[in-house]
Design an enzyme around this catalytic site. Structure first.
Site, mmCIF file in Angstrom:
data_model
loop_
_atom_site.group_PDB
_atom_site.id
_atom_site.type_symbol
_atom_site.label_atom_id
_atom_site.label_comp_id
_atom_site.label_asym_id
_atom_site.label_seq_id
_atom_site.Cartn_x
_atom_site.Cartn_y
_atom_site.Cartn_z
ATOM 1 N N ASN A 82 0.842 -1.197 0.000
ATOM 2 C CA ASN A 82 0.000 0.000 0.000
ATOM 3 C C ASN A 82 0.886 1.259 0.000
ATOM 4 O OD1 ASN A 82 -1.509 2.276 1.270
ATOM 5 N ND2 ASN A 82 -3.160 0.777 1.397
ATOM 6 N N HIS A 139 -3.388 0.533 -3.367
ATOM 7 C CA HIS A 139 -3.457 -0.444 -2.282
ATOM 8 C C HIS A 139 -2.414 -1.518 -2.614
ATOM 9 C CE1 HIS A 139 -7.811 0.510 -0.783
ATOM 10 N NE2 HIS A 139 -6.985 1.536 -0.680
ATOM 11 N N GLU A 188 -2.701 -4.637 -3.413
ATOM 12 C CA GLU A 188 -3.031 -5.449 -4.595
ATOM 13 C C GLU A 188 -2.839 -4.656 -5.878
ATOM 14 O OE1 GLU A 188 -4.834 -4.803 -1.958
ATOM 15 O OE2 GLU A 188 -5.889 -6.555 -1.197
ATOM 16 N N CYS A 237 -10.139 -4.963 -0.538
ATOM 17 C CA CYS A 237 -11.287 -4.058 -0.478
ATOM 18 C C CYS A 237 -12.079 -4.192 -1.773
ATOM 19 C CB CYS A 237 -10.819 -2.616 -0.292
ATOM 20 S SG CYS A 237 -10.213 -1.865 -1.829
ATOM 21 N N CYS A 296 -9.972 -3.317 -4.997
ATOM 22 C CA CYS A 296 -9.016 -4.372 -5.371
ATOM 23 C C CYS A 296 -9.758 -5.626 -5.828
ATOM 24 C CB CYS A 296 -8.084 -4.650 -4.206
ATOM 25 S SG CYS A 296 -7.093 -3.192 -3.788
#
Lengths: 158, 158
Positions: free
Chosen positions: A42, A53, A55, A87, A90
């Site tokens: 992140n 983020h 990912e 989230c 992602c």
């Protein structure tokens, strides 16, 4: 098992992020045939980014930065390892690229409005929680130590 | 109406992208009180990015690049203007930040696997198609002129 090996790499990324004062979430994207496509953490604090983020950083790292990103076929059936449950943004990115599996350390600190496990599975993506306490504790510590920063996150808004 | 004014800005971004040889999709993010938070275009070609769609570029541009991005409250109820219907990744990003409305030019060239209008509306996000032929035609032309690049997109994989 390979899941342990790759999850450890995601955890390493989360620790690097924590070390730099950032949100401690790391991820690594691994192709169907076991090649690491990209990894990262992140970058909300480090780059002031609202989209990077863990990912997303792993996805970005999968591109060589030239004008032609890898063909979509490279991502089909890949596994996204993330220290915390992805989230909804992602999750959308995983769906876009046809990620086949999402392996995550903990679902704690997830925005409850979006049941991303349910969303992923509704599109046939396998989800596996490896139950990693270290990821959870590192995140909890970051939240405690960065109330002003955490307060700006969409999660904190409820 | 303000929608026309802001959509025109998104279209301007798409044209800039097209001019640079990029995927011609532009977006602008406007807060509830009518302030432009950020704007941008798809950077798949220009930066070799697999995550910087128009909407993601607009979100990124909303951050000043310092260590603290705007608080999540800034995004609540904002409107995302995009020349083409957001994909599932950008849909997830809109949901994450509590975007209240998505105004788009055309739903053509959308990945049919993900009905993003339905997804957005299921979470209470209003969607408005303004029916802009120029966005549609510019994209169709880009696809015709860049078969090798387009072939690498997840859409092209069916």
């Amino acid at each position: 098992m390979d899941d342990d090996k790759f999850f450890a790499i995601a955890l390493e990324e989360a620790k690097k992020g924590f070390h730099d004062g950032g949100v401690p979430i790391g991820a690594v994207l691994v192709s169907k045939d076991g090649q690491i496509l990209g990894k990262g953490c992140n970058k909300r604090v480090q780059e002031g980014s609202v989209t990077k983020h863990g990912e997303m950083s792993a996805l970005e790292a999968s591109s060589p930065g030239t004008s032609l990103p890898p063909p979509a076929a490279v991502y089909k059936g890949a596994t996204m390892y993330s220290t915390l449950l992805p989230c909804v943004m992602c999750t959308g990115a995983c769906l876009l690229y046809g990620i086949g599996r999402v392996v995550y350390g903990s679902g704690a600190d997830q925005n409850l409005k979006f049941d991303t496990v349910k969303i992923l599975e509704s599109y046939g993506v396998e989800t596996v929680c490896v139950g990693n306490r270290e990821s959870e504790e590192m995140m909890a510590r970051w939240v405690r130590e960065n109330p002003e920063r955490y307060g700006r996150e969409p999660w904190a808004e409820g």
